[in-house]
Design a protein around this motif. Structure first.
Motif, PDB file in Angstrom:
ATOM      1  N   LEU A 149      21.433 -22.109  10.933  1.00 41.21           N
ATOM      2  CA  LEU A 149      20.546 -21.440  11.881  1.00 41.21           C
ATOM      3  C   LEU A 149      20.412 -19.951  11.554  1.00 41.21           C
ATOM      4  O   LEU A 149      19.315 -19.382  11.616  1.00 41.21           O
ATOM      5  N   LYS A 150      21.532 -19.331  11.205  1.00 35.59           N
ATOM      6  CA  LYS A 150      21.514 -17.892  10.915  1.00 35.59           C
ATOM      7  C   LYS A 150      20.696 -17.590   9.662  1.00 35.59           C
ATOM      8  O   LYS A 150      19.919 -16.620   9.643  1.00 35.59           O
ATOM      9  N   PHE A 160      16.368 -11.355  -0.677  1.00 35.36           N
ATOM     10  CA  PHE A 160      17.422 -12.316  -1.013  1.00 35.36           C
ATOM     11  C   PHE A 160      18.797 -11.669  -0.902  1.00 35.36           C
ATOM     12  O   PHE A 160      19.706 -12.224  -0.270  1.00 35.36           O
ATOM     13  N   ASP A 161      18.960 -10.486  -1.497  1.00 34.73           N
ATOM     14  CA  ASP A 161      20.264  -9.817  -1.466  1.00 34.73           C
ATOM     15  C   ASP A 161      20.682  -9.470  -0.042  1.00 34.73           C
ATOM     16  O   ASP A 161      21.868  -9.546   0.304  1.00 34.73           O
ATOM     17  N   GLU A 162      19.728  -9.099   0.797  1.00 35.04           N
ATOM     18  CA  GLU A 162      20.040  -8.777   2.184  1.00 35.04           C
ATOM     19  C   GLU A 162      20.487 -10.017   2.953  1.00 35.04           C
ATOM     20  O   GLU A 162      21.432  -9.956   3.752  1.00 35.04           O
ATOM     21  N   VAL A 163      19.823 -11.135   2.715  1.00 39.53           N
ATOM     22  CA  VAL A 163      20.219 -12.394   3.371  1.00 39.53           C
ATOM     23  C   VAL A 163      21.635 -12.773   2.958  1.00 39.53           C
ATOM     24  O   VAL A 163      22.474 -13.135   3.790  1.00 39.53           O
ATOM     25  N   TYR A 192      28.421 -12.661   8.371  1.00 33.68           N
ATOM     26  CA  TYR A 192      28.390 -13.569   9.524  1.00 33.68           C
ATOM     27  C   TYR A 192      29.500 -14.612   9.425  1.00 33.68           C
ATOM     28  O   TYR A 192      30.125 -14.971  10.434  1.00 33.68           O
ATOM     29  N   GLN A 193      29.749 -15.084   8.224  1.00 29.39           N
ATOM     30  CA  GLN A 193      30.793 -16.097   8.026  1.00 29.39           C
ATOM     31  C   GLN A 193      32.147 -15.609   8.545  1.00 29.39           C
ATOM     32  O   GLN A 193      32.925 -16.385   9.106  1.00 29.39           O
ATOM     33  N   ILE A 205      15.846 -15.170   7.128  1.00 27.65           N
ATOM     34  CA  ILE A 205      14.639 -15.316   6.304  1.00 27.65           C
ATOM     35  C   ILE A 205      13.393 -14.995   7.134  1.00 27.65           C
ATOM     36  O   ILE A 205      12.470 -14.327   6.664  1.00 27.65           O
ATOM     37  N   LYS A 206      13.382 -15.455   8.390  1.00 30.01           N
ATOM     38  CA  LYS A 206      12.247 -15.165   9.290  1.00 30.01           C
ATOM     39  C   LYS A 206      12.051 -13.667   9.484  1.00 30.01           C
ATOM     40  O   LYS A 206      10.928 -13.198   9.700  1.00 30.01           O
ATOM     41  N   GLU A 207      13.137 -12.914   9.409  1.00 32.07           N
ATOM     42  CA  GLU A 207      13.050 -11.462   9.580  1.00 32.07           C
ATOM     43  C   GLU A 207      12.403 -10.773   8.387  1.00 32.07           C
ATOM     44  O   GLU A 207      12.116  -9.577   8.428  1.00 32.07           O
ATOM     45  N   GLY A 208      12.200 -11.527   7.312  1.00 20.40           N
ATOM     46  CA  GLY A 208      11.565 -10.955   6.130  1.00 20.40           C
ATOM     47  C   GLY A 208      12.505 -10.202   5.216  1.00 20.40           C
ATOM     48  O   GLY A 208      12.060  -9.378   4.397  1.00 20.40           O
TER      49      GLY A 208
END
Length: 280
Positions: free
Chosen positions: A130-131, A142-145, A152-153, A136-139
């Motif tokens: 979900l996270k 790749f490196d930021e995700v 988050y983990q 990804i929806k926030e735009g």
């Protein structure tokens, strides 16, 4: 920018709720063997039938992780690929995913790919899914995700309550000593995913009521203060509802999501089992 989120079926979501438009979701299935019959953990798997056959069999049932080739096939077709696997402490799925990544890079070295060894299963893996979709929806790039999901983990945990642990013991995922008395005299195991990605026993408790209060107490002790929790269960909606009720008595902002277990989580969680991932 096209994305793929690739998971093995230790993630229980069949589809991603509110999936981002530029995301493709790929599930790479485990296989489960009961005597001479193989069940593949796909969307059309009849889990009820599989469980009936498992309990009717006198032989030990086995699981098999996805192959590197299965992962490679799932990886193809996107610029950015994020992968979630069952804990490497209990399965070869993570290693297969890594080999698949090497094979992909030989085909196309320009693909961005990141594999998360979740060190967990079930509800916690579903939290990660979900996270990632939300990031990804926030735009984000790749490196930021990748950076945000790694952070988050660290701020999530898994707790579980099991009524039966036969498959965990028979398949070497849990010691016979730790499993002793579970399933007898209405006893249940309450435990958590360890930092190493193995099963860690916290308590053996008698009865569902005690299991529920123990789960909630352990969540709060670990740092839960409200927020998102995903609970996956095998035919035990009652325990899900009662845990949700207890959490909402203490916290005003609980987001509680209930999902039936996939084939592999049903196989190891067994009847009545639940796995709860939560934010801390």
């Amino acid at each position: 920018m096209e994305w793929k989120i690739v998971v093995d079926t230790a993630c229980d979501f069949r589809e991603i709720p509110n999936k981002a438009e530029n995301v493709t979701y790929e599930r790479v299935p485990f296989s489960l063997q009961i005597e001479d019959k193989v069940y593949v953990d796909t969307l059309d798997l009849d889990i009820d039938e599989m469980m009936r056959e498992m309990y009717a069999s006198s032989e030990a049932a086995r699981s098999a992780c996805p192959s590197p080739e299965a992962y490679l096939s799932a990886y193809r077709g996107a610029e950015n690929v994020i992968v979630l696997t069952l804990t490497g402490g209990m399965s070869g799925s993570y290693n297969s995913a890594v080999i698949g990544e090497k094979m992909l890079k030989e085909e196309n070295d320009n693909v961005n790919i990141h594999i998360v060894n979740t060190l967990s299963a079930g509800g916690q893996n579903d939290l990660f899914l979900l996270k990632i979709n939300e990031l990804i929806k926030e735009g984000l790039s790749f490196d930021e995700v990748v950076a945000k999901i790694n952070e988050y983990q660290k701020n999530t945990k898994l707790i579980f309550s099991l009524e039966k642990v036969d498959n965990l013991v028979k398949n070497g995922r849990l010691s016979k000593l730790a499993a002793a008395v579970v399933g007898l005299l209405n006893m249940r195991m309450v435990g958590e995913a360890s930092n190493e990605g193995t099963l860690h026993l916290l308590h053996k408790v008698r009865g569902e009521k005690k299991a529920i209060s123990t789960v909630v107490d352990e969540m709060i002790k670990a740092g839960y203060k409200g927020g998102r929790a995903v609970i996956t269960h095998r035919n035990n909606e009652n325990i899900c509802k009662k845990i949700e009720e207890k959490l909402k008595e203490r916290f005003s902002d609980v987001e509680f999501i209930t999902v039936p277990t996939s084939g592999i989580c049903s196989f190891y969680g067994e009847e009545g089992g639940m796995l709860l991932g939560y934010e801390i």
